[in-house]
Design an enzyme around this catalytic site. Structure first.
Site, PDB file in Angstrom:
ATOM      1  N   ASN A   1       0.785  -1.162   0.007  1.00 18.83           N
ATOM      2  CA  ASN A   1      -0.067  -0.057   0.033  1.00 18.83           C
ATOM      3  C   ASN A   1       0.902   1.222  -0.030  1.00 18.83           C
ATOM      4  O   ASN A   1       0.668   2.218  -0.790  1.00 18.83           O
ATOM      5  CB  ASN A   1      -1.015  -0.155   1.159  1.00 18.83           C
ATOM      6  CG  ASN A   1      -2.320  -0.730   0.814  1.00 18.83           C
ATOM      7  OD1 ASN A   1      -3.096  -0.170   0.269  1.00 18.83           O
ATOM      8  ND2 ASN A   1      -2.373  -1.861   1.431  1.00 18.83           N
TER       9      ASN A   1
ATOM     10  N   HIS B   1      -0.112  10.371   2.751  1.00 14.00           N
ATOM     11  CA  HIS B   1      -0.879   9.908   1.369  1.00 14.00           C
ATOM     12  C   HIS B   1      -1.845  10.826   1.228  1.00 14.00           C
ATOM     13  O   HIS B   1      -2.465  11.293  -0.020  1.00 14.00           O
ATOM     14  CB  HIS B   1      -1.115   8.207   1.480  1.00 14.00           C
ATOM     15  CG  HIS B   1       0.072   7.697   1.480  1.00 14.00           C
ATOM     16  ND1 HIS B   1       0.891   7.339   2.467  1.00 14.00           N
ATOM     17  CD2 HIS B   1       0.469   6.879   0.581  1.00 14.00           C
ATOM     18  CE1 HIS B   1       1.800   6.623   2.219  1.00 14.00           C
ATOM     19  NE2 HIS B   1       1.571   6.184   1.071  1.00 14.00           N
TER      20      HIS B   1
END
Length: 542
Positions: free
Chosen positions: A404, A452
């Protein structure tokens, strides 16, 4: 009587000789029949021995490589460096007792990147050629559709031109960001490395802290100001936000690696700061761990550099074709249609394939092509920017967490995992003395998820916490509920399935929000804070 006895003896000898000849003939005949069987057994035995030899050689080679790597790491770690000489004082035992085991130094060695090693295998090159063929198919389909609809053969790059709009302004904005990173952290370290006598050293420390605060403020405020004032396009925003995060992490790593050795000095003497050329080299080399020297290759292969830049450009074109052919026709008018759960679920599944392609293209273009091109130009030897875990199969949590972070636009991933997350984890263990591992891991998840989400918000121009929820909630829950013992093929397939579905959800929701904010414009005078943070795609339907 004697002649008769002689005759009998002669007949007996002839009879015995005939029996011996018959036995020899039978034995010869039997041996002749056994020769093919013996030859067949010999061939089978030879093949078996060759297979055993091959297995033994493979096992011995793997063990020998592991032993040589371990010996090289130990030799490099035992090499005397200035910080090791400083730490070899009588107080060395106390400092070692306070240092956690996770604070081990990274060892750089000359080695190829993982894909370069795999490209030497013909079967893996076939997979690479399949992706190249896919790009050719997209180009052919674009030309065919344009010829059928408009009667001309012309590739249009409207999406590419739109994405990179105002790129020169983004590059001009990058210049003060880079100069600040080049001058301020090194100057602050130089102020702290002076002899610790009198009040001048304390004044230098305070001045260095002020300079670092100004440097961090510049990196945080200037890109946001330029984006909001000039309304830069997504690709130009990517340049600014990636460089913003990269320069912040470079500054943090440089200070983290050099300041402890500076502050350990006692007795009024100064410590030799790293050379400015080594810091300048560190700002461009593809790693986030500062060292004064790195292993270097002997020469620069300019054809290899050109090949990697060309592949990165092809990946950008590939991504544009995927978005224009697989995403834009589906999501451009979705906000103008009535909402239905069926349409939403189908959009998730439809966006899974483009999401997988985007995932692989981002990985290959940035983590392989871009970093290898700069590493080759700088003769940087350690090319292992990415790899699977040390075992033969990646663990559940390691694969889910690292993939991820690895594929979600985090700049400059280096050597086996996300360096931002790793640095935060090591720093947390240092502060807590190796305790509260769960709290440190949760803190790393939180900071990584926020970074992110900030990148997505910066690039797309709106706040839609899809990445935050997927990464922090689902990724965090899976990390703490599952364990690393789940390494079987079924768990590996499940991990990849969840990763691909997550990519489809992200592509679908972000595309819907992008077009909803262009179809359902709000009056600027009536826009409130909640209108800015509330997803427009929830209410932009007839």
């Amino acid at each position: 009587m004697e002649p008769c006895g002689a005759c009998l003896r002669a007949q007996r000898r002839e009879g015995l000789g005939g029996e011996q000849e018959q036995e020899q003939e039978q034995r010869h005949f039997g041996e002749g029949n056994a020769e093919p069987h013996r030859a067949l057994d010999l061939v089978q035995w030879t093949r078996h021995m060759e297979a055993v030899k091959r297995q033994l050689l493979e096992q011995a080679q793997g063990q020998l490589v592991e032993l040589l790597d371990r010996a090289m790491r130990e030799a490099v770690q035992s090499y005397p460096t200035p910080d090791r000489l400083l730490s070899s004082a009588p107080s060395d035992s106390k400092s070692k007792s306070r240092e956690p085991p996770l604070g081990k130094r990274k060892v750089f060695i000359i080695r190829k990147s993982l894909l370069d090693e795999l490209m030497e295998v013909q079967h893996f090159r076939t997979i690479y050629h399949m992706f190249v063929a896919g790009l050719c198919v997209f180009i052919i389909s674009t030309l065919a559709i344009d010829f059928i609809d408009e009667g001309r053969l012309l590739l249009e790059f409207d999406l590419l031109i739109f994405s990179f709009g105002q790129l020169p302004l983004a590059l001009v904005t990058w210049v003060p960001m880079f100069l600040s990173t080049l001058l301020v952290p090194y100057q602050a370290l130089w102020l702290w490395a002076r002899p610790q006598t009198g009040g001048s050293w304390a004044l230098g420390v305070a001045l260095g802290c002020v300079l670092l605060a100004a440097h961090a403020s510049l990196l945080c405020v200037l890109p946001v100001h330029m984006v909001l004032k000039h309304e830069l396009q997504p690709a130009s925003r990517c340049v600014l936000v990636f460089e913003q995060v990269r320069l912040l992490m470079k500054s943090y790593s440089f200070l983290r690696e050099t300041v402890p050795g500076t502050l350990r000095v006692r007795g009024g003497e100064g410590v030799l700061a790293p050379s400015f050329s080594s810091y300048l080299y560190f700002l461009f080399c593809p790693t986030l761990i500062f060292r004064e020297t790195y292993p270097r290759t002997s020469s620069i292969r300019w054809n290899y550099v050109a090949k990697n830049f060309a592949q990165a450009l092809c990946c950008v074109l590939y991504a544009c074709f995927i978005l224009s052919r697989l995403c834009v026709p589906v999501f451009a008018n979705m906000s103008r249609e009535p909402f239905s759960t069926r349409a939403l679920v189908l959009s998730f599944l439809h966006a899974t394939l483009p999401g997988i392609f985007m995932l692989l293209l981002i990985f290959f273009a940035f983590l392989h092509c871009w970093l290898n091109a700069f590493a080759e130009m700088l003769r940087f030897g350690d090319r292992m920017f990415y790899r699977v875990g040390p075992g033969p199969r990646p663990s559940w949590t390691q694969g889910l967490v690292e993939l991820n972070i690895l594929f979600q636009l985090l700049p400059h991933v280096e050597c086996g995992g996300p360096r931002l997350a790793l640095q935060l984890r090591v720093s947390g263990h240092v502060l807590l003395g190796g305790r509260a591992r769960g709290a440190v891991m949760m803190g790393v998840f939180l900071v990584s998820a926020v970074v992110h989400e900030y990148i997505f918000c910066f690039v797309l121009g709106f706040f839609y916490p899809v990445m935050l929820m997927l990464f922090l909630v689902f990724g965090g829950l899976l990390n703490f509920t599952m364990n690393d013992h789940h390494t079987g093929p079924a768990w590996n397939v499940l991990m990849w399935t969840l990763l691909f579905l997550g990519q489809g959800i992200q592509v679908s929701l972000y595309c819907q929000e992008w077009y909803a904010r262009r179809h359902c414009l709000l009056p600027q005078a009536q826009t409130t804070f909640w209108d800015l943070v509330t997803p427009r795609s929830w209410s932009c339907h007839p």
